[in-house]
Write a protein that holds these residues in place. Structure first.
Motif, PDB file in Angstrom:
ATOM      1  N   GLN A  35      -8.091 -32.463  48.369  1.00  0.00           N
ATOM      2  CA  GLN A  35      -8.167 -33.195  47.106  1.00  0.00           C
ATOM      3  C   GLN A  35      -7.523 -32.382  45.976  1.00  0.00           C
ATOM      4  O   GLN A  35      -6.784 -32.922  45.152  1.00  0.00           O
ATOM      5  CB  GLN A  35      -9.629 -33.507  46.775  1.00  0.00           C
ATOM      6  CG  GLN A  35      -9.858 -34.234  45.471  1.00  0.00           C
ATOM      7  CD  GLN A  35      -9.237 -35.621  45.468  1.00  0.00           C
ATOM      8  OE1 GLN A  35      -9.025 -36.200  46.519  1.00  0.00           O
ATOM      9  NE2 GLN A  35      -8.923 -36.125  44.288  1.00  0.00           N
ATOM     10  N   GLY A  38      -3.850 -32.509  46.017  1.00  0.00           N
ATOM     11  CA  GLY A  38      -3.247 -33.812  45.760  1.00  0.00           C
ATOM     12  C   GLY A  38      -2.620 -34.411  46.997  1.00  0.00           C
ATOM     13  O   GLY A  38      -1.452 -34.803  46.999  1.00  0.00           O
ATOM     14  N   TRP A  39      -3.389 -34.466  48.080  1.00  0.00           N
ATOM     15  CA  TRP A  39      -2.873 -34.975  49.351  1.00  0.00           C
ATOM     16  C   TRP A  39      -2.319 -36.385  49.167  1.00  0.00           C
ATOM     17  O   TRP A  39      -3.003 -37.282  48.669  1.00  0.00           O
ATOM     18  CB  TRP A  39      -3.986 -34.958  50.388  1.00  0.00           C
ATOM     19  CG  TRP A  39      -3.504 -35.083  51.800  1.00  0.00           C
ATOM     20  CD1 TRP A  39      -2.321 -34.661  52.298  1.00  0.00           C
ATOM     21  CD2 TRP A  39      -4.215 -35.665  52.880  1.00  0.00           C
ATOM     22  NE1 TRP A  39      -2.226 -34.935  53.631  1.00  0.00           N
ATOM     23  CE2 TRP A  39      -3.375 -35.558  54.030  1.00  0.00           C
ATOM     24  CE3 TRP A  39      -5.465 -36.248  53.027  1.00  0.00           C
ATOM     25  CZ2 TRP A  39      -3.769 -36.030  55.275  1.00  0.00           C
ATOM     26  CZ3 TRP A  39      -5.855 -36.714  54.258  1.00  0.00           C
ATOM     27  CH2 TRP A  39      -5.014 -36.604  55.379  1.00  0.00           C
ATOM     28  N   THR A  40      -1.093 -36.583  49.568  1.00  0.00           N
ATOM     29  CA  THR A  40      -0.406 -37.848  49.295  1.00  0.00           C
ATOM     30  C   THR A  40      -1.015 -39.014  50.054  1.00  0.00           C
ATOM     31  O   THR A  40      -0.952 -40.158  49.593  1.00  0.00           O
ATOM     32  CB  THR A  40       1.080 -37.734  49.660  1.00  0.00           C
ATOM     33  OG1 THR A  40       1.207 -37.359  51.041  1.00  0.00           O
ATOM     34  CG2 THR A  40       1.764 -36.686  48.800  1.00  0.00           C
ATOM     35  N   ALA A  43      -3.696 -40.376  47.937  1.00  0.00           N
ATOM     36  CA  ALA A  43      -3.100 -41.022  46.770  1.00  0.00           C
ATOM     37  C   ALA A  43      -2.501 -42.375  47.144  1.00  0.00           C
ATOM     38  O   ALA A  43      -2.645 -43.367  46.408  1.00  0.00           O
ATOM     39  CB  ALA A  43      -2.039 -40.116  46.159  1.00  0.00           C
ATOM     40  N   LEU A 362      -9.800 -36.405  38.750  1.00  0.00           N
ATOM     41  CA  LEU A 362      -9.782 -35.345  39.746  1.00  0.00           C
ATOM     42  C   LEU A 362     -11.156 -34.696  39.871  1.00  0.00           C
ATOM     43  O   LEU A 362     -11.636 -34.434  40.983  1.00  0.00           O
ATOM     44  CB  LEU A 362      -8.719 -34.304  39.392  1.00  0.00           C
ATOM     45  CG  LEU A 362      -8.628 -33.097  40.346  1.00  0.00           C
ATOM     46  CD1 LEU A 362      -8.291 -33.565  41.749  1.00  0.00           C
ATOM     47  CD2 LEU A 362      -7.587 -32.101  39.836  1.00  0.00           C
ATOM     48  N   HIS A 415     -11.001 -43.464  41.865  1.00  0.00           N
ATOM     49  CA  HIS A 415     -10.489 -43.238  43.206  1.00  0.00           C
ATOM     50  C   HIS A 415     -11.632 -42.766  44.114  1.00  0.00           C
ATOM     51  O   HIS A 415     -12.191 -41.688  43.908  1.00  0.00           O
ATOM     52  CB  HIS A 415      -9.381 -42.185  43.184  1.00  0.00           C
ATOM     53  CG  HIS A 415      -8.167 -42.642  42.437  1.00  0.00           C
ATOM     54  ND1 HIS A 415      -7.145 -41.780  42.062  1.00  0.00           N
ATOM     55  CD2 HIS A 415      -7.799 -43.867  41.990  1.00  0.00           C
ATOM     56  CE1 HIS A 415      -6.214 -42.472  41.423  1.00  0.00           C
ATOM     57  NE2 HIS A 415      -6.587 -43.731  41.368  1.00  0.00           N
TER      58      HIS A 415
END
Length: 876
Positions: A35, A38-40, A43, A362, A415
């Motif tokens: 996390q 910023g694991w795509t 996302a 985040l 999210h």
């Protein structure tokens, strides 16, 4: 799964809870790192969820504040391909401006001069051909199309467009741009920065009332979900096309940056635009782009349409034509033009309907990942798999419900892919770990169960073999003692014979007790429920012990409550065994005084009756410290006295287990040297129209005198059953040898029979004794040593009954019986009565014999009365 609150760490089988917690924490930490990085994949899934929310939440009924004047395919086909002469565009703007719109935006760039302009043609002929062109009849201002368009734009105060190059620097002098004056909390946003700029030619650009960039920033997956509101260029901030329209409507160049609980806000006069940290605003689609109202530029040019409802609207002059308009993929429209995207954002701002993404997104996701992962680890470590799974589902549902609720209520996008994915992955890992653990436990349990079954089978086989091996010589001892002619023996010889018989019966009783206790502990002892007469059973018990009591000069009474039903439903055999054990102990440990058996009713309803049994004595009593253990197997009150009185300590243990099987309770009250009172209750089935217990059977003596012992309830309305007169001295010396073989030799009592009986037994002793017993009973009998000789004998002669030993060499009794029933080997009679003769008293053995085709079952040592009954049933 059981939990142990005394242990700091709950363990399950071979896997302790701390291992489950460690694995859960490891998975949670890995998810948190992903996390933070910023694991795509997360996302992309968050964007996927947002797109579905956007499509589901689209509001087609929302008021449209922006109207598109579209230079569409039809307009290009009719007027000519792009670029049009500037006067066509000027004509469009003049017509639109006549409708009194709120503001006009020109979402078209003219970076080059109009090649159809007369001024451009005159310059081209002069340069290329050295010719001077003169035009007449041209209205003033129309010789220069670019200048004419600039003049029209100046009258309409229209807002134009520019484009910032992110990486390409200008090679020409930059345009003259008007920056935005930014106030407030400017540090909250960090807009993107442009390296170069593309704008209209100076003549067009100079007539604009303002300009804004038309850059659109697609996400990593190529979808357009937001539009930037500010761009940094050469140290200044410049507005987007939409923000420039707002500034023009508010007649200001000032933007104020503020914030609320969700994130930054851009305020322009009375307008408020939520943005993210990069200063971009999320698009909230009201309806698909095709449903948005638009006016064709061709209709306006031909004067076919002079829209009067454009007053007060924000007019965007742009194009949706292929090759002219910039195209974007979006959640609602896969082919969205830039003009349509700006129209959506203008509607959002003017209607006050936004989607917002918190600046603390985040932190929320990271905290949710840690919370979800740790809670999942705790659930799987300290709860059952089912409860842990339910907890995880509820937790994941809570995250999804929170996200959906905030989205519907205020358009806030939370999210939840990271925490929900963490829950799913971690639950799968821990569930697999638990599954493997349960597999190991199940495998170990199966092995333990198999070992237990094998051990139990070995124990049963051992007891069966032990029973067979002990009962076989006991059969010889007891039967031989019964066959002794007592009236022809000397007194000392009679005493020796009595000792032989008593010792054999004691050994047989001990063997039966051990087998019963083994069955009870294995849970294989079942009650045989049937109707029986309670007074008759008590009479049998009294007659069984009256000689022993008289021999010790004891008073032996039986008192029965007259209100107790005489006929009840239950297991008479085990009730008799309990009473026999208690009375036997009472007489054994009492040297003087009395032994009293009382039976009274405790509770009764339509279906059942609970009876209370008391056996009181005036014997040696039990020490207080031994009372709690007296019903345990192999426990006796006093080891020194037990050597004096004998016994194995199994009688009370078996009685206690049998009482529990009958649904009752048991207990003892005792005082040293004063006596003991053993009591128990048992539940029996009620029998309709049962005869009262007060109707005493003919076999019982009449009441003689009351006995004051027990509670008043127990003494109320009791009938006393005293012992008869003393027996003879001969009976005292050998009480169990009342029925002697001399009686059986009496031809008047046992008439001779014509029936022939065959005995099949591998033991010569058993054959000899059975032949003697049958001959004394008046029957003709022959004996063989195994199953084969039994079949041979049946083939040669006629027999009316067969006593078949089960375990014999060459062919056992089971196989011989099956052959007889099948008519094999020439057996003459396949319906011949066959009685099993076995030293194994287990119920399973009886079932096995019946399954083989035998008709009855006789246990060694053979009881004379049972033998008579079998002969009477099958022969007489």
């Amino acid at each position: 799964m059981d939990t142990n609150s005394e242990k700091p760490c709950q363990t399950f089988g071979e896997t302790p809870a701390r291992i489950v917690l460690s694995v859960g924490c490891l998975v949670t930490g890995l998810a948190a790192l992903l996390q933070l990085a910023g694991w795509t994949l997360w996302a992309r899934f968050d964007n996927f969820v947002f797109d579905h929310f956007a499509r589901w939440h689209a509001d087609a009924a929302a008021a449209e504040q922006a109207v598109i004047v579209d230079i569409d395919e039809n307009a290009l086909s009719a007027v000519g391909q792009w670029p049009w002469p500037r006067y066509h565009v000027a004509s469009l703007i003049k017509t639109i401006n006549a409708a009194d719109p709120r503001v006009v935006g020109l979402d078209i760039l003219f970076p080059e001069q109009d090649r159809t302009s007369l001024t451009t043609l005159r310059e081209s002929f002069r340069r290329d051909f050295d010719l001077a062109l003169n035009f007449s009849g041209v209205p003033p201002g129309l010789e220069d199309n670019d200048g004419y368009l600039g003049a029209v734009l100046a009258e309409s105060k229209a807002v134009g467009s520019i484009f910032f190059y992110p990486n390409l620097r200008n090679t020409e002098p930059p345009c003259v741009l008007s920056p935005v004056r930014l106030h407030g909390e400017r540090e909250l946003i960090a807009p993107p920065e442009g390296k170069g700029v593309l704008c209209n030619i100076p003549k067009v650009h100079a007539g604009l009332g303002g300009s804004g960039f038309i850059n659109a920033a697609a996400d990593a997956d190529g979808y357009l979900r937001r539009l930037p509101m500010l761009y940094a260029y050469q140290g200044q901030l410049y507005p987007s096309f939409t923000l420039a329209l707002l500034l023009r409507m508010a007649d200001t160049d000032t933007v104020r940056v503020e914030s609320d609980a969700i994130g930054p806000l851009l305020r322009v006069a009375g307008f408020s635009v939520p943005v993210d940290k990069q200063g971009a605003a999320l698009l909230r689609f009201q309806a698909p782009a095709q449903a948005r109202r638009r006016v064709s530029a061709l209709d306006i040019l031909r004067a076919d349409a002079v829209p009067g409802d454009l007053a007060g609207k924000v007019i965007l002059l742009g194009s949706t034509a292929v090759g002219l308009a910039d195209r974007h993929r979006s959640a609602v429209e896969p082919n969205l033009s830039g003009t349509e995207a700006n129209a959506v954002l203008i509607d959002n701002i003017l209607n006050g309907a936004f989607y917002r993404e918190p600046t603390w997104q985040l932190r929320f996701s990271l905290g949710a990942v840690l919370t979800a992962g740790l809670l999942a680890a705790v659930l799987f470590a300290y709860c059952s798999a089912v409860r842990a799974t339910l907890g995880v589902v509820l937790l994941g549902g809570t995250f999804c419900t929170l996200s959906l609720g905030l989205f519907v209520a205020s358009g806030v996008i939370l999210h939840v892919t990271a925490p929900v994915s963490t829950l799913a992955v971690e639950s799968g890992v821990l569930a697999f770990l638990l599954y493997r653990r349960h597999e190991r436990i199940a495998t170990a349990s199966r092995r333990a169960r198999d070992r237990a079954v094998a051990a139990n089978r070995a124990k049963n086989e051992f007891f069966a073999h032990l029973s067979h091996e002990i009962r076989t010589p006991l059969h010889g001892i007891l039967t031989a003692a019964k066959l002794l002619p007592m009236d022809r023996l000397e007194p000392r010889e009679q005493e020796y014979a009595a000792i032989i018989r008593n010792s054999g019966e004691t050994l047989l009783t001990m063997l039966n007790n051990m087998l019963d206790l083994s069955k009870i502990e294995a849970g294989k002892l079942d009650l045989d429920v049937s109707e029986f007469e309670l007074p008759n059973l008590l009479d049998e018990v009294v007659r069984l012990f009256r000689v022993r009591a008289e021999a010790k000069d004891l008073q032996f009474f039986c008192r029965l409550d007259p209100e107790t039903p005489g006929r009840i439903r239950g297991d008479a055999r085990y009730l008799k065994q309990i009473l026999t054990n208690l009375i036997d102990n009472a007489i054994k440990f009492t040297e003087h005084g009395e032994v009293v058996l009382t039976v009274s009713r405790r509770q009764e309803d339509a279906a059942s009756i609970t009876l209370l049994f008391n056996v009181s004595d005036t014997g040696i009593g039990i020490p207080p410290e031994q009372l709690d253990e007296i019903f345990a197997p192999f426990v006796q009150a006093d080891a020194s006295r037990s050597r004096e009185y004998g016994g194995t300590g199994l009688g009370l243990a078996i009685s206690a287990r049998l009482v529990e099987l009958m649904g009752g309770k048991h207990g003892v009250v005792s005082e040293l040297e004063q006596g003991s009172r053993f009591w128990f209750t048992a539940v029996f089935g009620a029998v309709q129209e049962a005869r009262p217990a007060g109707d005493i059977p003919a076999g019982l003596p009449a009441p003689r005198m009351p006995v004051a012992q027990g509670s008043p309830a127990e003494n109320a309305c009791l009938a006393e059953r005293p012992l008869p007169a003393r027996v003879s001295k001969h009976q005292q010396a050998a009480p169990e040898l009342r029925d002697t073989p001399a009686d059986m030799d009496d031809p008047h009592r046992f008439p001779r029979s014509s029936h022939r009986i065959l005995i099949a037994d591998d033991s010569p002793v058993n054959r000899t004794l059975m032949l003697a017993l049958l001959r004394n009973l008046g029957y003709r009998a022959d004996a063989v040593s195994n199953g084969l000789t039994c079949l041979e004998a049946l083939r040669k002669g006629r027999y009316d009954l067969v006593f078949m030993d089960c375990l014999m060499p060459e062919m056992d009794g089971y196989m011989a019986t099956r052959n007889i029933r099948a008519g094999g080997l020439g057996a003459a009679n396949s319906t011949l009565p066959i009685i099993a003769l076995s030293a194994n008293a287990a119920a399973e053995e009886q079932t096995k014999c019946m399954a083989a085709g035998m008709d009855g079952y006789l246990t060694k040592p053979v009881d004379t009365e049972q033998l008579k009954q079998i002969l009477a049933i099958y022969l007489e």
